[in-house]
Design a protein around this motif. Structure first.
Motif, PDB file in Angstrom:
ATOM      1  N   ILE A 265      10.919  10.886  60.512  1.00 25.07           N
ATOM      2  CA  ILE A 265       9.890   9.873  60.755  1.00 25.07           C
ATOM      3  C   ILE A 265      10.561   8.563  61.164  1.00 25.07           C
ATOM      4  N   GLY A 266      11.712   8.271  60.559  1.00 21.35           N
ATOM      5  CA  GLY A 266      12.454   7.073  60.926  1.00 21.35           C
ATOM      6  C   GLY A 266      12.900   7.082  62.378  1.00 21.35           C
ATOM      7  N   GLU A 267      13.183   8.269  62.911  1.00 18.71           N
ATOM      8  CA  GLU A 267      13.581   8.391  64.313  1.00 18.71           C
ATOM      9  C   GLU A 267      12.385   8.252  65.244  1.00 18.71           C
ATOM     10  N   GLU A 268      11.228   8.681  64.784  1.00 24.88           N
ATOM     11  CA  GLU A 268      10.016   8.617  65.616  1.00 24.88           C
ATOM     12  C   GLU A 268       8.838   8.259  64.725  1.00 24.88           C
ATOM     13  N   ASP A 269       8.714   6.978  64.435  1.00 20.98           N
ATOM     14  CA  ASP A 269       7.617   6.516  63.584  1.00 20.98           C
ATOM     15  C   ASP A 269       6.291   6.822  64.282  1.00 20.98           C
ATOM     16  N   GLY A 270       5.371   7.396  63.533  1.00 24.71           N
ATOM     17  CA  GLY A 270       4.084   7.772  64.102  1.00 24.71           C
ATOM     18  C   GLY A 270       4.071   9.186  64.656  1.00 24.71           C
ATOM     19  N   ILE A 271       5.062   9.983  64.299  1.00 22.23           N
ATOM     20  CA  ILE A 271       5.143  11.364  64.772  1.00 22.23           C
ATOM     21  C   ILE A 271       3.974  12.178  64.226  1.00 22.23           C
ATOM     22  N   ALA A 272       3.436  13.048  65.051  1.00 23.40           N
ATOM     23  CA  ALA A 272       2.357  13.945  64.626  1.00 23.40           C
ATOM     24  C   ALA A 272       2.930  14.931  63.602  1.00 23.40           C
ATOM     25  N   LEU A 273       2.145  15.254  62.591  1.00 24.46           N
ATOM     26  CA  LEU A 273       2.622  16.171  61.549  1.00 24.46           C
ATOM     27  C   LEU A 273       3.002  17.522  62.142  1.00 24.46           C
ATOM     28  N   ARG A 274       2.252  17.967  63.143  1.00 22.58           N
ATOM     29  CA  ARG A 274       2.569  19.245  63.806  1.00 22.58           C
ATOM     30  C   ARG A 274       3.960  19.177  64.445  1.00 22.58           C
ATOM     31  N   ASP A 275       4.248  18.068  65.115  1.00 20.55           N
ATOM     32  CA  ASP A 275       5.557  17.896  65.758  1.00 20.55           C
ATOM     33  C   ASP A 275       6.672  17.761  64.724  1.00 20.55           C
ATOM     34  N   LEU A 276       6.366  17.119  63.621  1.00 19.50           N
ATOM     35  CA  LEU A 276       7.332  16.966  62.539  1.00 19.50           C
ATOM     36  C   LEU A 276       7.703  18.330  61.959  1.00 19.50           C
ATOM     37  N   ALA A 277       6.703  19.172  61.748  1.00 25.26           N
ATOM     38  CA  ALA A 277       6.950  20.525  61.235  1.00 25.26           C
ATOM     39  C   ALA A 277       7.820  21.317  62.205  1.00 25.26           C
ATOM     40  N   GLU A 278       7.527  21.191  63.490  1.00 27.28           N
ATOM     41  CA  GLU A 278       8.301  21.905  64.505  1.00 27.28           C
ATOM     42  C   GLU A 278       9.746  21.405  64.545  1.00 27.28           C
ATOM     43  N   ARG A 279       9.916  20.092  64.510  1.00 28.87           N
ATOM     44  CA  ARG A 279      11.259  19.506  64.568  1.00 28.87           C
ATOM     45  C   ARG A 279      12.115  19.958  63.395  1.00 28.87           C
ATOM     46  N   LEU A 280      11.502  20.082  62.214  1.00 31.68           N
ATOM     47  CA  LEU A 280      12.251  20.450  61.011  1.00 31.68           C
ATOM     48  C   LEU A 280      12.234  21.952  60.739  1.00 31.68           C
ATOM     49  N   ALA A 281      11.582  22.699  61.627  1.00 29.09           N
ATOM     50  CA  ALA A 281      11.517  24.161  61.521  1.00 29.09           C
ATOM     51  C   ALA A 281      10.938  24.612  60.188  1.00 29.09           C
ATOM     52  N   VAL A 282       9.821  23.982  59.800  1.00 30.63           N
ATOM     53  CA  VAL A 282       9.095  24.388  58.599  1.00 30.63           C
ATOM     54  C   VAL A 282       7.627  24.573  58.956  1.00 30.63           C
ATOM     55  N   ARG A 283       6.907  25.206  58.074  1.00 29.99           N
ATOM     56  CA  ARG A 283       5.489  25.465  58.321  1.00 29.99           C
ATOM     57  C   ARG A 283       4.674  24.180  58.140  1.00 29.99           C
ATOM     58  N   PRO A 284       3.619  23.999  58.924  1.00 28.27           N
ATOM     59  CA  PRO A 284       2.784  22.798  58.798  1.00 28.27           C
ATOM     60  C   PRO A 284       2.293  22.500  57.379  1.00 28.27           C
ATOM     61  N   PRO A 285       1.886  23.508  56.582  1.00 28.16           N
ATOM     62  CA  PRO A 285       1.452  23.174  55.216  1.00 28.16           C
ATOM     63  C   PRO A 285       2.570  22.538  54.375  1.00 28.16           C
ATOM     64  N   THR A 286       3.807  22.921  54.645  1.00 26.98           N
ATOM     65  CA  THR A 286       4.942  22.333  53.927  1.00 26.98           C
ATOM     66  C   THR A 286       5.052  20.848  54.254  1.00 26.98           C
ATOM     67  N   ILE A 287       4.896  20.509  55.532  1.00 31.31           N
ATOM     68  CA  ILE A 287       4.958  19.107  55.952  1.00 31.31           C
ATOM     69  C   ILE A 287       3.794  18.330  55.358  1.00 31.31           C
TER      70      ILE A 287
END
Length: 154
Positions: free
Chosen positions: A45-67
């Motif tokens: 989030i610090g690298e991309e403040d305002g990141i969509a949760l879906r994109d955050l899950a993809e970037r970290l290779a985890v499932r959306p419910p985990t994020i």
């Protein structure tokens, strides 16, 4: 009679090193009142403040419910604010709070300290080579083609 030591697989060494690194980092993150995994979310989030949760899950290779769960916990700690998208009501975005911004620097320092400890005694050349070799292992296991090492890196 000498007992011959059994040769371990490289993957066993990788697992042990990974576990030791995670344990060392987790112990230090406890002093910041963070749980394992929260550091990666905060840094992303610090690298991309305002990141969509879906994109955050993809970037970290985890499932959306985990994020969703992690962001909610970070929200209750006052580190992250979740806001609905202005353009798509189905999307939520994660933003760092002032407290979250402050802790990101502490997380980076903590990660650097653990890395310094892990690589104590390694030359800069060895560190660079290790990073490249580990990336190749990751790419091989992920099925991603990786470039060959350059001659000066062998």
């Amino acid at each position: 009679m000498a007992v011959k030591k059994k040769k371990q697989f490289v993957t066993a060494h990788l697992s042990l090193a990974g576990r030791a690194a995670r344990t060392a980092l987790s112990q230090r993150l406890t002093s910041l009142e963070l749980y394992p995994g929260q550091d990666a979310v905060l840094l992303a989030i610090g690298e991309e403040d305002g990141i969509a949760l879906r994109d955050l899950a993809e970037r970290l290779a985890v499932r959306p419910p985990t994020i969703t769960k992690t962001v909610a916990r970070l929200g209750s700690q006052g580190l992250v604010a979740k806001r609905n998208s202005d353009s798509d009501a189905r999307q939520s975005h994660a933003h760092l709070t002032e407290k979250g911004l402050a802790i990101v620097d502490a997380v980076r320092s903590t990660q650097k300290a653990v890395e310094r400890r892990a690589l104590k005694g390694f030359s800069n050349k060895e560190r660079k080579l290790l990073r490249k070799l580990l990336q190749r292992v990751t790419d091989n296991l992920d099925g991603t083609p990786s470039p060959a090492l350059l001659p000066d890196e062998e």
